[in-house]
Every structure is written in structure tokens, then in C-alpha cells.
Scaffold this active site. Structure first.
Site, PDB file in Angstrom:
ATOM      1  NE  ARG A  27       8.700  75.517  40.042  1.00  0.00           N
ATOM      2  CZ  ARG A  27       9.980  75.433  39.669  1.00  0.00           C
ATOM      3  NH1 ARG A  27      10.930  75.486  40.561  1.00  0.00           N
ATOM      4  NH2 ARG A  27      10.286  75.272  38.412  1.00  0.00           N
ATOM      5  NE  ARG A  31      14.480  73.127  45.386  1.00  0.00           N
ATOM      6  CZ  ARG A  31      15.169  73.235  44.264  1.00  0.00           C
ATOM      7  NH1 ARG A  31      16.194  72.444  44.037  1.00  0.00           N
ATOM      8  NH2 ARG A  31      14.845  74.136  43.358  1.00  0.00           N
ATOM      9  NE  ARG A  40      13.683  67.117  45.617  1.00  0.00           N
ATOM     10  CZ  ARG A  40      14.911  66.648  45.510  1.00  0.00           C
ATOM     11  NH1 ARG A  40      15.496  66.068  46.519  1.00  0.00           N
ATOM     12  NH2 ARG A  40      15.552  66.753  44.369  1.00  0.00           N
ATOM     13  CG  ASP A  77       8.675  69.909  36.417  1.00  0.00           C
ATOM     14  OD1 ASP A  77       9.012  70.674  37.326  1.00  0.00           O
ATOM     15  OD2 ASP A  77       9.085  70.016  35.250  1.00  0.00           O
ATOM     16  CE1 TYR A 154      14.137  73.635  31.266  1.00  0.00           C
ATOM     17  CE2 TYR A 154      12.023  74.410  30.455  1.00  0.00           C
ATOM     18  CZ  TYR A 154      13.066  74.507  31.358  1.00  0.00           C
ATOM     19  OH  TYR A 154      13.043  75.463  32.324  1.00  0.00           O
TER      20      TYR A 154
HETATM   21  C1  LIG Z   1      10.164  75.925  33.744  1.00  0.00           C
HETATM   22  C2  LIG Z   1       9.371  75.070  34.703  1.00  0.00           C
HETATM   23  C3  LIG Z   1       9.772  73.798  35.208  1.00  0.00           C
HETATM   24  N1  LIG Z   1       8.756  73.350  36.033  1.00  0.00           N
HETATM   25  C4  LIG Z   1       7.747  74.283  36.091  1.00  0.00           C
HETATM   26  C5  LIG Z   1       8.096  75.345  35.230  1.00  0.00           C
HETATM   27  C6  LIG Z   1       7.218  76.536  34.901  1.00  0.00           C
HETATM   28  C7  LIG Z   1       7.230  77.560  35.956  1.00  0.00           C
HETATM   29  C8  LIG Z   1       8.558  78.297  36.060  1.00  0.00           C
HETATM   30  O1  LIG Z   1       8.912  79.021  35.136  1.00  0.00           O
HETATM   31  O2  LIG Z   1       9.187  78.114  37.117  1.00  0.00           O
HETATM   32  C9  LIG Z   1       6.456  74.192  36.792  1.00  0.00           C
HETATM   33  C10 LIG Z   1       6.390  73.574  38.129  1.00  0.00           C
HETATM   34  N2  LIG Z   1       7.338  72.836  38.781  1.00  0.00           N
HETATM   35  C11 LIG Z   1       6.871  72.450  39.994  1.00  0.00           C
HETATM   36  C12 LIG Z   1       5.545  72.891  40.126  1.00  0.00           C
HETATM   37  C13 LIG Z   1       4.689  72.449  41.307  1.00  0.00           C
HETATM   38  C14 LIG Z   1       3.554  73.163  41.775  1.00  0.00           C
HETATM   39  C15 LIG Z   1       3.828  74.410  42.603  1.00  0.00           C
HETATM   40  O3  LIG Z   1       3.939  74.289  43.850  1.00  0.00           O
HETATM   41  O4  LIG Z   1       3.831  75.515  42.042  1.00  0.00           O
HETATM   42  C16 LIG Z   1       5.237  73.631  38.975  1.00  0.00           C
HETATM   43  C17 LIG Z   1       3.966  74.380  38.627  1.00  0.00           C
HETATM   44  C18 LIG Z   1       7.584  71.657  41.002  1.00  0.00           C
HETATM   45  C19 LIG Z   1       9.054  71.584  40.947  1.00  0.00           C
HETATM   46  N3  LIG Z   1       9.837  71.341  39.836  1.00  0.00           N
HETATM   47  C20 LIG Z   1      11.138  71.243  40.207  1.00  0.00           C
HETATM   48  C21 LIG Z   1      11.231  71.434  41.619  1.00  0.00           C
HETATM   49  C22 LIG Z   1      12.504  71.353  42.443  1.00  0.00           C
HETATM   50  C23 LIG Z   1      12.864  69.916  42.534  1.00  0.00           C
HETATM   51  C24 LIG Z   1      13.441  69.500  43.839  1.00  0.00           C
HETATM   52  O5  LIG Z   1      12.682  69.200  44.774  1.00  0.00           O
HETATM   53  O6  LIG Z   1      14.683  69.426  43.880  1.00  0.00           O
HETATM   54  C25 LIG Z   1       9.928  71.622  42.089  1.00  0.00           C
HETATM   55  C26 LIG Z   1       9.471  71.786  43.512  1.00  0.00           C
HETATM   56  C27 LIG Z   1      12.241  70.931  39.265  1.00  0.00           C
HETATM   57  C28 LIG Z   1      12.324  71.751  38.039  1.00  0.00           C
HETATM   58  N4  LIG Z   1      11.403  71.787  37.033  1.00  0.00           N
HETATM   59  C29 LIG Z   1      11.784  72.704  36.070  1.00  0.00           C
HETATM   60  C30 LIG Z   1      13.024  73.253  36.468  1.00  0.00           C
HETATM   61  C31 LIG Z   1      13.774  74.309  35.692  1.00  0.00           C
HETATM   62  C32 LIG Z   1      13.371  72.633  37.687  1.00  0.00           C
HETATM   63  C33 LIG Z   1      14.630  72.793  38.478  1.00  0.00           C
HETATM   64  C34 LIG Z   1      14.445  74.005  39.338  1.00  0.00           C
HETATM   65  C35 LIG Z   1      15.407  74.045  40.478  1.00  0.00           C
HETATM   66  O7  LIG Z   1      16.223  73.134  40.672  1.00  0.00           O
HETATM   67  O8  LIG Z   1      15.266  75.046  41.193  1.00  0.00           O
HETATM   68  C36 LIG Z   1      11.004  73.027  34.870  1.00  0.00           C
END
Ligand SMILES: Cc1c2[nH]c(c1CCC(=O)O)Cc1[nH]c(c(CCC(=O)O)c1C)Cc1[nH]c(c(CCC(=O)O)c1C)Cc1[nH]c(c(C)c1CCC(=O)O)C2
Length: 354
Positions: A27, A31, A40, A77, A154
Site C-alpha cells: 500500500r 492516504r 484522489r 484494488d 467480500y
Molecule cells: C483486502 C484488500 C483490499 N485491497 C487490497 C487488499 C489486499 C491487501 C490487504 O490485505 O490490505 C489490495 C490493494 N489495495 C490498494 C492497493 C494499491 C497498491 C499499493 O500501493 O499497494 C492494493 C495492492 C489500494 C487501495 N484500496 C483501498 C484504498 C483506500 C481508498 C481510499 O483512497 O480511500 C487504497 C489506497 C480501498 C480498500 N480496498 C480493500 C479494502 C479493505 C479497502 C478499504 C481500506 C481502508 O479504507 O483503509 C480491499
């Protein structure tokens, strides 16, 4: 295609010699960076950011401008795949991801189709090829997907869950329904990841964020079996180079041997595992990625440097280690602490690569 200038991430995954231990952060585009928040806001919401290949490329490159990272990861994502299967992904502020049409019955599962990666997921492919071009060979590009089990949690729960009640009920009461779903997801992920490689991804990672919620035997039946199917179905060479595959089951420390047997190249480790012990157990077969607790980045910088030293010493001499956090970076981390972490890995690891 531009020649790779820094390939130590790929080399470490394939256990070829490196000058210092490579590092990136799960990640890393997110943020905790003010420039991410600004882009964003420009995009509107998170999925609009993912669907705009120019902005997705911009946020992928932002952490690389700040830090000496050894890899870029596609900004997207894991939930793009179920979205493309027609579930209607949306994000509720403060609540995380949700689906308008969860797949919690056998009839819903039967109706699911396998998305064409160049069509329904064409926006991801456009992002991959744009990022690869803009990287201009600086560092390798990592493509990724969720594991079938993690995606299914999910899809069946309708969003994030702490108890996994619905999907576990399905696993134990209606296992054939869940197997049908997991099999369709594995087929979808194989096409999706191979298309990412065709469009420029140089390494692949499979995030099994919720495999650790399963019992010892259910992990093999519902998660590992489908990651095995994916590993067997992937394109493993591109541009005359091996495309390394990393499997990451969060909470999967007890199952490293079984994971290593899939034929993947590397395993991601969360912070509950002692990396020295992991190397003794599976280091002859696979490279290891990890494993600092992401919350350590809240500590004062000298404490972060000390922790980096412990983990490097734990892994010991030689190649086969990609430094990373044991899970995604937290949104309230100070970007300066992330920078100190990355510097510390490169500075302190020289001594292990003579
Ligand atoms: C389970 C999972 C998800 N997404 C992902 C996983 C597997 C890795 C892990 O276990 O964390 C994978 C993921 N999600 C994102 C990336 C981008 C690449 C990176 O920089 O690593 C990657 C590799 C961006 C993201 N995906 C998400 C964000 C936050 C969105 C925002 O900008 O508000 C980002 C940067 C959204 C997301 N997407 C997901 C969730 C649970 C959320 C909400 C998280 C939160 O609100 O903190 C599902």
C-alpha cells in the site's frame, strides 16, 4: 521496452545475488501521502481513481519520487474482479468496501460469468501499460490480485467482515456452492493476471488477506488449493525473464511449507513470524518478503532503524529477502518515518551481501 535499471527486487525473488536488500511497502501509494490525497480528491472517489489510467499511473509513481523504492505496484484494488463479475462495488465512507449484489446463494454463484480482462477490466490493463511505459525501466512493476478465498469473503459477506459468518456457513453447510465460486474466481484471476503480464507487469503477487481466518484443513481446501490452481495457470516468462510469483496469506505462518510447495517463487510474511525460523523452514525453496509490523513506523526513527537491523540479521547472509511491511502501511504514518525505514534497509543490508 526500456531496459531495467534497478532489478534487485526481481533478482532477490529469484535468489540471484544483489548489492543490498530490496525494499517496497505494501500500500505504498495511499492516504499517508498528502499528494495521494490531492490526486484522489481530483478523481472524486477511489474507484474513479482506479478507472482513470493517467491518475492511477500518477499515484503509482508518487511514492517512487519521494523514496528510493525497488519496485512499483500497480495502483488498483483486489475487488476490481468481483466488480467486473457484476457485483456492484462501492465504498461507504469509513466503512470500507461494499457490494450492491452479494453472491450468497448457489443461484447467484451459478449466474456469475468470468470477466474478459481486456474488456470489463480493460481500465486496469490500460493502467498497467501506462505505468510500465512511464516507469521507463526505473524499477520493476508488480501486478496483483486477491486470492479466490479472500475475494469470496467480500462477495459472500457483501463487504468486510470480522467473523466471516456467512462464508464459513457456506463452507461447512454448502461446500459445493463455495467450491463453484472459488473455481470461477481462480479462472478469472488466471486470465486477469496473465493479461497484466501481457500488458507489462514484471512480477505478480496474490493477496490472501483472510486465509488466516480458516482452520488448518479448511485453509488447504478453500484457500491454498485455488492459489495452487492459479500458480499452475500463470505465464511465468515475459520479455525473456522469469515473472516471479509471491503468495501472501496473512496469518499463514503455520502453513509456510504447504505454500512453498505450490511452486511459487516467494512467500510474503506478516509480522507474527520470526523470519530466521521461516528461512530455516522454507528458505531453500522460496524467497521471503516481509516482515516488519506496519505499526513500527509510528515509533521514533532510531527504534525503526533498530527493528530493520533485527529483521536483516534474522534473515542473515545472502540473497532471497525482499524487505517489506508485514501488511499495508497505515494511513496516519508520518511520510518521513517511511523514508527513514527505506533508507535504513539499504544502508544496513550492505554487510549481508558481500
Ligand atoms: C483486502 C484488500 C483490499 N485491497 C487490497 C487488499 C489486499 C491487501 C490487504 O490485505 O490490505 C489490495 C490493494 N489495495 C490498494 C492497493 C494499491 C497498491 C499499493 O500501493 O499497494 C492494493 C495492492 C489500494 C487501495 N484500496 C483501498 C484504498 C483506500 C481508498 C481510499 O483512497 O480511500 C487504497 C489506497 C480501498 C480498500 N480496498 C480493500 C479494502 C479493505 C479497502 C478499504 C481500506 C481502508 O479504507 O483503509 C480491499
Amino acid at each position: 521496452m526500456a531496459e531495467l535499471k534497478n532489478d534487485r527486487y526481481l533478482r532477490a525473488l529469484l535468489k540471484e545475488p544483489v548489492d543490498v536488500t530490496p525494499v517496497w511497502m505494501m500500500r505504498q501509494a495511499g492516504r499517508y501521502l498528502p499528494e495521494y490525497k490531492a490526486t484522489r480528491a481530483q478523481a472524486g472517489d477511489f474507484m474513479s481513481l482506479c478507472k482513470n489510467h493517467e491518475l492511477a499511473c500518477e499515484v503509482t509513481l508518487q511514492p517512487l519520487r519521494r523514496y528510493d523504492l525497488d519496485a512499483a505496484i500497480l495502483f488498483s484494488d483486489i475487488l476490481t474482479v468481483p466488480d467486473a463479475m457484476g457485483l456492484g462495488l462501492y465504498f461507504e465512507a469509513g466503512e470500507g468496501p461494499r457490494f450492491e449484489r452479494p453472491t450468497d446463494t448457489i443461484d447467484a454463484i451459478k449466474k456469475l460469468s468470468i470477466p474478459d480482462p481486456e474488456d470489463e477490466l480493460g481500465y486496469v490493463m490500460k493502467a498497467v501499460s501506462t505505468i510500465r511505459r512511464e516507469l521507463n525501466g526505473a524499477v520493476p512493476l508488480i501486478g496483483f490480485s486477491g486470492s479466490p478465498w479472500t475475494l469470496a469473503t467480500y462477495m459472500v459477506e457483501g463487504g468486510s467482515s470480522k467473523t466471516f459468518e456467512k462464508i464459513k456457513k457456506m463452507a461447512y453447510a454448502e461446500p459445493m456452492a463455495l467450491h463453484m465460486l472459488l473455481d470461477k474466481l481462480a479462472d478469472s484471476v488466471i486470465l486477469y493476471l496473465n493479461a497484466q503480464v501481457a500488458n507489462g507487469a514484471q512480477s505478480l503477487m496474490i493477496f490472501d488477506s483472510w486465509g488466516g481466518a480458516l482452520s488448518h484443513s479448511a485453509y488447504r481446501e478453500f484457500s491454498l488449493r485455488y492459489m495452487q490452481k492459479i500458480v499452475d495457470g500463470l505465464t511465468r516468462f515475459a520479455d525473456g525473464r522469469k515473472v516471479p510469483v509471491t503468495l501472501f496469506t496473512k496469518g499463514g505462518g503455520l502453513w509456510l511449507e504447504a505454500m512453498a510447495e505450490t511452486g511459487c517463487d516467494a512467500l510474503g510474511l506478516d509480522w507474527t513470524v520470526d523470519i530466521a525460523d521461516a528461512r530455516r523452514r522454507v528458505g531453500h525453496r522460496v524467497a521471503l518478503q516481509g516482515n516488519m509490523d506496519p505499526s513500527m513506523l509510528y515509533a521514533p526513527i532510531p527504534r525503526i532503524e533498530e527493528e530493520v537491523g533485527h529483521i536483516l540479521a534474522g534473515y542473515g547472509e545472502g540473497t532471497g529477502h525482499v524487505f517489506n511491511l508485514g501488511h499495508g502501511i497505515h494511513q496516519h504514518v508520518d511520510p518521513e518515518h517511511a523514508g527513514a525505514f527505506i533508507k535504513a534497509v539499504h544502508a544496513q543490508s550492505k554487510q549481508y551481501h558481500k
